[in-house]
Design a protein around this motif. Structure first.
Motif, short mmCIF file in Angstrom:
data_model
loop_
_atom_site.label_atom_id
_atom_site.label_comp_id
_atom_site.label_asym_id
_atom_site.label_seq_id
_atom_site.Cartn_x
_atom_site.Cartn_y
_atom_site.Cartn_z
N ASN B 348 0.63 -1.28 -0.11
CA ASN B 348 0.09 0.00 -0.13
C ASN B 348 1.02 0.97 -0.46
N GLU B 349 2.28 0.50 0.18
CA GLU B 349 3.20 2.55 0.31
C GLU B 349 3.42 2.13 -0.99
N VAL B 350 3.86 1.00 -1.46
CA VAL B 350 4.54 1.36 -2.73
C VAL B 350 3.48 1.98 -3.60
N ARG B 351 2.24 1.86 -3.12
CA ARG B 351 0.48 2.09 -4.63
C ARG B 351 0.78 3.97 -4.09
N ARG B 352 0.87 4.20 -3.03
CA ARG B 352 0.87 5.52 -3.05
C ARG B 352 1.92 6.57 -3.15
N ALA B 353 3.00 5.67 -3.20
CA ALA B 353 4.41 6.58 -3.79
C ALA B 353 4.14 6.74 -5.22
N VAL B 354 3.65 6.32 -6.24
CA VAL B 354 3.49 5.09 -7.66
C VAL B 354 2.54 6.39 -7.94
N GLY B 355 0.80 5.73 -7.42
CA GLY B 355 0.25 6.48 -7.81
C GLY B 355 -0.37 5.46 -9.11
N ASN B 356 -0.44 5.82 -10.20
CA ASN B 356 -1.45 4.96 -11.70
C ASN B 356 -0.41 5.17 -12.63
N ALA B 357 1.12 5.34 -12.23
CA ALA B 357 2.00 5.22 -13.32
C ALA B 357 2.43 4.21 -13.65
N VAL B 358 2.43 2.64 -12.91
CA VAL B 358 2.50 1.42 -13.92
C VAL B 358 0.85 0.99 -12.77
N PRO B 359 0.64 0.26 -13.03
CA PRO B 359 0.31 -1.87 -12.19
C PRO B 359 0.78 -1.98 -11.23
N VAL B 360 0.44 -1.78 -9.62
CA VAL B 360 1.25 -2.52 -9.04
C VAL B 360 0.34 -4.11 -8.91
N HIS B 361 1.20 -5.16 -8.85
CA HIS B 361 0.94 -6.15 -8.17
C HIS B 361 0.84 -6.72 -6.70
N PHE B 362 0.28 -7.05 -6.14
CA PHE B 362 0.75 -8.41 -4.60
C PHE B 362 0.23 -9.67 -5.42
N LEU B 363 1.92 -10.61 -3.85
CA LEU B 363 2.00 -11.31 -3.46
C LEU B 363 2.48 -11.16 -2.15
N GLY B 364 1.92 -11.38 -1.54
CA GLY B 364 1.55 -12.24 -0.09
C GLY B 364 0.89 -12.85 0.58
N ASN B 365 1.45 -13.69 1.21
CA ASN B 365 0.26 -15.00 2.58
C ASN B 365 0.06 -14.09 3.68
N ALA B 366 -0.53 -15.36 4.40
CA ALA B 366 -0.48 -15.03 5.93
C ALA B 366 0.86 -15.12 6.69
N GLY B 367 1.25 -15.18 6.33
CA GLY B 367 2.74 -15.66 7.21
C GLY B 367 2.53 -17.48 7.39
N GLY B 368 3.76 -17.80 8.37
CA GLY B 368 3.75 -18.52 8.29
C GLY B 368 5.14 -20.05 7.68
N ARG B 369 4.50 -19.45 6.44
CA ARG B 369 5.70 -20.43 5.61
C ARG B 369 6.35 -18.96 4.39
N THR B 370 8.11 -18.88 4.22
CA THR B 370 7.98 -18.27 3.31
C THR B 370 7.59 -17.94 1.70
N ILE B 371 7.12 -17.32 0.86
CA ILE B 371 6.87 -17.24 -0.57
C ILE B 371 7.60 -17.90 -0.58
N SER B 372 6.93 -19.40 -1.66
CA SER B 372 7.62 -20.00 -2.89
C SER B 372 8.81 -19.52 -3.71
N PRO B 373 9.39 -20.39 -4.55
CA PRO B 373 9.72 -19.41 -5.59
C PRO B 373 9.07 -20.21 -7.11
N GLU B 374 8.22 -20.70 -7.09
CA GLU B 374 6.80 -21.57 -7.67
C GLU B 374 6.42 -20.67 -7.97
N LEU B 375 5.29 -19.57 -6.84
CA LEU B 375 4.90 -19.08 -5.88
C LEU B 375 4.82 -17.78 -7.53
N MET B 376 6.23 -16.59 -6.88
CA MET B 376 6.40 -16.06 -7.53
C MET B 376 6.62 -16.19 -8.98
N ILE B 377 7.59 -17.34 -9.22
CA ILE B 377 7.72 -17.03 -11.04
C ILE B 377 6.21 -16.76 -11.44
#
Lengths: 284, 385
Positions: B348-377
């Motif tokens: 949300n900080e990134v979205r606030r900072a860049v406004g509509n300049a480019v699409p800001v996508h989100f990849l997250g989880n609720a904690g408990g495990r790291t985000i897997s490389p497969e998900l990020m790829i």
């Protein structure tokens, strides 16, 4: 109006902060007078005396004593003072605060500072109420007494603070009132000289928010009560010194010399590490 | 008996992030730590308890985090460098003294080895859910500094930076680790002491009578002092004037609080560390911090091999948030992915900072495990499709 130009203990007070915030008849100022007399009597090096307070009426004391002083958070003055005291082995650290600050919100820090025998002096002014916030009930408010949060009278058991501190490991424990100024001053001298955790409960009137609500008259009436009900029992078993109607047990209850936190730490480390041990001396 | 380790344990080590953090703090000059045990941060204080007696430092285990977070501040005002160490639930308890440190301008370092919350949550599993708490956790307006390391080496390097920043800006500085970085072993190079940039405490040189603890003589940060110098300081958490005395009025409040904030917000460029790679003319940049940056590095390298023009930006400094750096990234890429182990904080900080300049996508989880490389790829492929 008579202009008062100076006072014998002006040098120990931040006179640029006068007038202070305390109400007429409040005993906190009287206790501060005793404290300054004790400092004078001991001819303490003022660069090596630090006062720490929490929050509340008594918590304002740090702001009026003219030494390096800290007005910290509610109940946590003893924890701040622990770090300061460990880092300043040559200084005396004094915590000056009220019954609500020290015995309620700061209760956990009180018992553990006493248990560790941290080298500090705690002066706890007990006026039976939270004055700063308007007269709420505290762990020391007497049975059935009115407070703004016990409008039908207090129904909780009260703390016997000297017993709490003694049971926790405090090595000097005394109780006096602001009527007993000479005894209180002498106790402060003893407490300041005491290596380890020294604690004085100072009973004091709060005419504005405790006495008026409970129809106890003016401050002078409580001073008279302190005088009449006082029973001085040095060395008394602290289990017997709970404040009861008509009897106020006063005196020096505990005075033993045990290793302070620093001494215990250094002894343990020397034994375990020998030559490898490097004592912590703060910033010097 | 074996010889003592030197104060700065120069050499190549294979240690975990928690130990690297402890060694870094020692190298930065920290000599007093007050803590309270909490998983997954305990190894930091356990290491301090072992090391300090041989190097003239002191660790004390306090009765709770309320005490731990103020005890070391008492030591700091005596003239030493100090810190406290905790994790989620303890971090919540420490917020009272984050505010105190902000108000008193205590040079102070708080280490938070983040675990999954809320409440007791998953004590042994990682998360990056305390990022907003670090920024806003105590009441009132104030500014803080927060850094986040992505490897044991960075745990060593950037805790030193934390101490230096705390001395320079006199504010709470947070070291936002996480369980994975804390417990991950890796190669840590500890340089020779002379090669480590350490900012020592600078106490005022003004004599008593000519010094006021909160007067600004130069710049926007007051000159530090310690007890016993003859100044008869009074330091209070109440709104105060230049002398340090309580000043119970709105004008004093405006003056003090605005300065507490502007001393940080006016110096974002000096404070901020952001590591970027391959962002120029890219199709996507993954913005992340902490352990998530290691995963982003792998995912981006993998997708680059597959012909996707992807880059990375690692926020070593999270707070103060560097809006301008975000705008710069936005001007060089077509998409931004913010990846973090929470349900959306820094995104949300990134979205606030860049406004509509480019699409800001989100990849997250609720904690408990790291985000897997497969998900990020997968996410990188999805947004560049």
């Amino acid at each position: 109006m008579t202009e008062i130009k100076s006072h014998p203990v002006d040098g120990l007070l931040r006179t640029d902060r006068m007038p202070h915030i305390w109400c007429p008849g409040c005993g906190v100022g009287t206790s501060v007078n005793c404290f300054t007399r004790a400092i004078e009597k001991l001819e303490m090096d003022l660069d090596k005396l630090h006062v720490v307070s929490g929050i509340g009426c008594t918590g304002r004391v740090a702001g009026y004593i003219n030494v390096d002083s800290f007005h910290t958070t509610h109940g946590r003055a003893l924890a701040f003072a622990t770090g300061l005291s460990l880092s300043r082995p040559d200084s005396k650290v004094v915590v000056y605060s009220g019954d609500g600050d020290i015995a309620a919100i700061g209760g956990n820090h009180l018992i553990h500072a006493a248990r560790r025998n941290v080298d500090m002096t705690v002066i706890c002014v007990n006026n039976y109420t939270y004055g700063m916030t308007g007269g709420q009930v505290t762990p020391t408010t007497p049975d059935k007494a009115l407070a703004s949060t016990t409008p039908f009278g207090n129904f909780e058991h009260t703390f016997n603070i000297p017993n709490l501190v003694a049971a926790s490991g405090g090595t000097y424990v005394a109780r006096w009132t602001v009527f007993h100024v000479r005894q209180l001053t002498r106790a402060m001298v003893s407490a300041l000289k005491h290596p380890g955790f020294s604690f004085i409960e100072v009973l004091s009137p709060c005419p504005t928010l405790y006495m008026r609500r409970n129809k106890l008259g003016a401050a002078v009436n409580l001073m008279e009560y302190f005088k009449e009900s006082a029973v001085i029992e040095n060395g008394a078993d602290t289990r017997t010194v709970a404040l009861n109607e008509g009897k106020t047990v006063l005196g020096e209850f505990v005075n033993v010399r045990l290793p302070t936190l620093r001494e215990s730490y250094e002894e343990r480390m020397k034994e375990a590490l020998g030559e490898k041990f490097v004592p912590y001396e703060g910033s010097k | 008996m074996a010889k003592s380790k030197p104060i700065v344990d120069t050499g190549i080590h294979f240690i975990d992030g928690n130990m690297a953090c402890a060694e870094g703090a020692i190298a930065a000059g920290c000599r007093f730590v007050s803590g309270y045990p909490i998983t997954p941060s305990t190894e930091v204080v356990e290491h301090m308890a072992k090391r300090f007696p041989e190097i003239g430092g002191m660790f004390i285990q306090m009765e709770d985090e309320l005490a731990a977070s103020i005890c070391f501040q008492g030591a700091v005002w005596s003239g030493v460098k100090g810190m406290t160490v905790t994790s989620g639930p303890g971090f919540s308890l420490m917020m009272e003294h984050v505010g105190l440190a902000a108000a008193l301008e205590t040079p102070s370092v708080f280490v938070d080895v983040q675990r999954a919350g809320p409440s007791t949550g998953l004590p042994t599993a990682p998360a990056q859910q305390d990022m907003m708490q670090a920024r806003w956790g105590s009441h009132g307006d104030y500014e803080i500094i927060a850094l986040s390391p992505s490897s044991p080496q960075e745990c060593f390097d950037y805790i030193v930076t934390c101490f230096n920043l705390s001395e320079k800006y006199r504010c709470p500085v947070f070291f936002m680790m996480d369980e994975t970085v804390g417990h991950m072993h890796g190669k840590v190079k500890i340089p020779d002491a002379s090669q480590i940039d350490v900012l020592e405490r600078q106490n005022t040189t003004r004599p008593p009578g000519e010094y006021q603890p909160y007067k600004i003589y130069e710049g926007s940060v007051p000159e530090m002092v310690k007890v016993g110098m003859g100044h008869r300081i009074h330091i209070t958490g109440l709104t105060h004037d230049e002398q340090g005395y309580p000043a119970m009025n709105a004008d004093a409040q405006q003056t003090l609080v605005k300065r507490l904030c502007s001393k940080i917000t006016d110096n974002v460029d000096d404070i901020s560390i952001i590591k970027t790679e391959n962002i120029d003319d890219s199709d996507v940049v993954v913005i992340s911090y902490g352990i998530t940056s290691r995963i982003a590095e792998y995912a981006v390298n993998t997708t680059r091999e597959q012909g996707i023009n992807a880059g990375t930006a690692q926020l070593v400094t999270i707070w103060p948030f560097n809006d301008r750096a975000m705008m710069e990234i936005a001007s060089k890429t077509k998409n931004i992915i913010v990846a973090e182990m929470n349900l959306g904080q820094i995104v949300n900080e990134v979205r606030r900072a860049v406004g509509n300049a480019v699409p800001v996508h989100f990849l997250g989880n609720a904690g408990g495990r790291t985000i897997s490389p497969e998900l990020m790829i997968g996410k990188i492929r999805e947004v560049t499709r």
